[in-house]
Motif scaffolding. Structure first.
Motif, PDB file in Angstrom:
ATOM      1  N   GLY A  19       0.806  -1.209   0.000  1.00  0.00           N
ATOM      2  CA  GLY A  19       0.000   0.000   0.000  1.00  0.00           C
ATOM      3  C   GLY A  19       0.841   1.261   0.000  1.00  0.00           C
ATOM      4  O   GLY A  19       0.541   2.221  -0.730  1.00  0.00           O
ATOM      5  N   ALA A  23       0.890   4.057  -2.791  1.00  0.00           N
ATOM      6  CA  ALA A  23       0.556   5.436  -2.441  1.00  0.00           C
ATOM      7  C   ALA A  23       1.630   6.410  -2.925  1.00  0.00           C
ATOM      8  O   ALA A  23       1.320   7.429  -3.559  1.00  0.00           O
ATOM      9  CB  ALA A  23       0.370   5.551  -0.924  1.00  0.00           C
ATOM     10  N   ALA A  45      -3.300   1.622   0.015  1.00  0.00           N
ATOM     11  CA  ALA A  45      -2.638   2.871  -0.363  1.00  0.00           C
ATOM     12  C   ALA A  45      -3.434   4.092   0.082  1.00  0.00           C
ATOM     13  O   ALA A  45      -2.877   5.057   0.611  1.00  0.00           O
ATOM     14  CB  ALA A  45      -2.430   2.906  -1.876  1.00  0.00           C
TER      15      ALA A  45
END
Length: 269
Positions: A19, A23, A45
């Motif tokens: 994640g 991100a 994310a």
């Protein structure tokens, strides 16, 4: 900027490392290797997006503080806002302008979405960008003029609130307005518990920081909460008008949260 690759094991559950890479790869120009490009990783994310806000905010605040120290609050504010735009390639500002044009057109959802997808910018978008950037720069300049620490915290709080808004925009109850694109990838991927944690964590952090700096412990968290409230109102408006979210809506929510946080800081100061 991300270097995307297919996951080695698609059946493996997405972790927080996946994640975070997702991100940073989608929300910044920082080069990371995104190993998972699916909705499971997208949900992680968007819940982890405030971490991106803290990192980008720290970089922008550092640039702003340096210039404010040498040249004054206004140049420092311009540097901080410009750095944030550069670190995201203006992604959120572009989304804000597109949403302003789409909603300002007053047309049905399908036509409004078509307007938002066009590459040019209309009068509503221009006006909105000018007002938002003026508001952000003027408030941050005032905070830097008050003290370097307050300027730094203002930049950090607004940048983090902007990414907290992304978790709210991707709640499972919020649909995508159209198939395809980043909006459809992340829409409906964040459970309520994760969204609550993503917003509560930064609020508690800024409460502690504000108290250590000698402010009221409520000033920074109240400003962040106000910014998120503004972005939530925009989300509701977009869901009613567009039948869901797009990547542009998420960008507009981020800029709305950042600006609302800064304006609240000015009112509470």
């Amino acid at each position: 900027m991300s270097d995307r690759s297919d996951p080695a094991d698609p059946a493996r559950p997405a972790g927080w490392g996946d994640g975070l890479r997702f991100a940073f790869g989608t929300l910044s120009v920082l080069r990371v290797r995104v190993e998972r490009w699916d909705r499971a990783a997208a949900g992680r994310a968007m819940a982890a997006a405030p971490v991106v806000g803290l990192v980008l905010g720290a970089l922008a605040a550092g640039a702003g503080a340096l210039l404010a120290w040498r040249a004054g609050g206004l140049p420092g504010a311009v540097a901080a806002v410009g750095a944030l735009a550069a670190l995201t390639r203006g992604l959120h500002l572009d989304g804000l302008a597109d949403v302003a044009d789409g909603l300002g057109s007053g047309k049905p959802a399908e036509d409004a979405l078509r307007i938002m997808k066009q590459s040019d910018i209309g009068p509503f978008g221009v006006l909105t960008l000018v007002l938002v950037l003026f508001a952000q720069i003027s408030v941050i300049a005032g905070q830097f003029d008050a003290s370097t620490v307050r300027g730094v915290l203002a930049v950090l709080a607004s940048a983090t609130a902007a990414r907290c808004a992304l978790a709210l925009g991707c709640l499972r109850s919020v649909p995508a307005a159209r198939p395809g694109g980043l909006g459809a990838m992340v829409a409906g991927t964040v459970p309520p518990v994760a969204a609550a944690a993503a917003t509560a964590g930064p609020v508690l952090l800024f409460a502690a920081v504000g108290a250590l700096d000698g402010w009221s412990a409520l000033r920074l968290p109240l400003a962040v909460a106000a910014g998120l409230g503004c972005s939530w109102l925009l989300l509701r408006r977009c869901v009613r008008r567009l039948d869901g979210i797009t990547g542009d809506v998420l960008g507009a929510m981020a800029e709305t949260a950042a600006t609302g946080t800064l304006v609240a800081l000015a009112l509470l100061g």
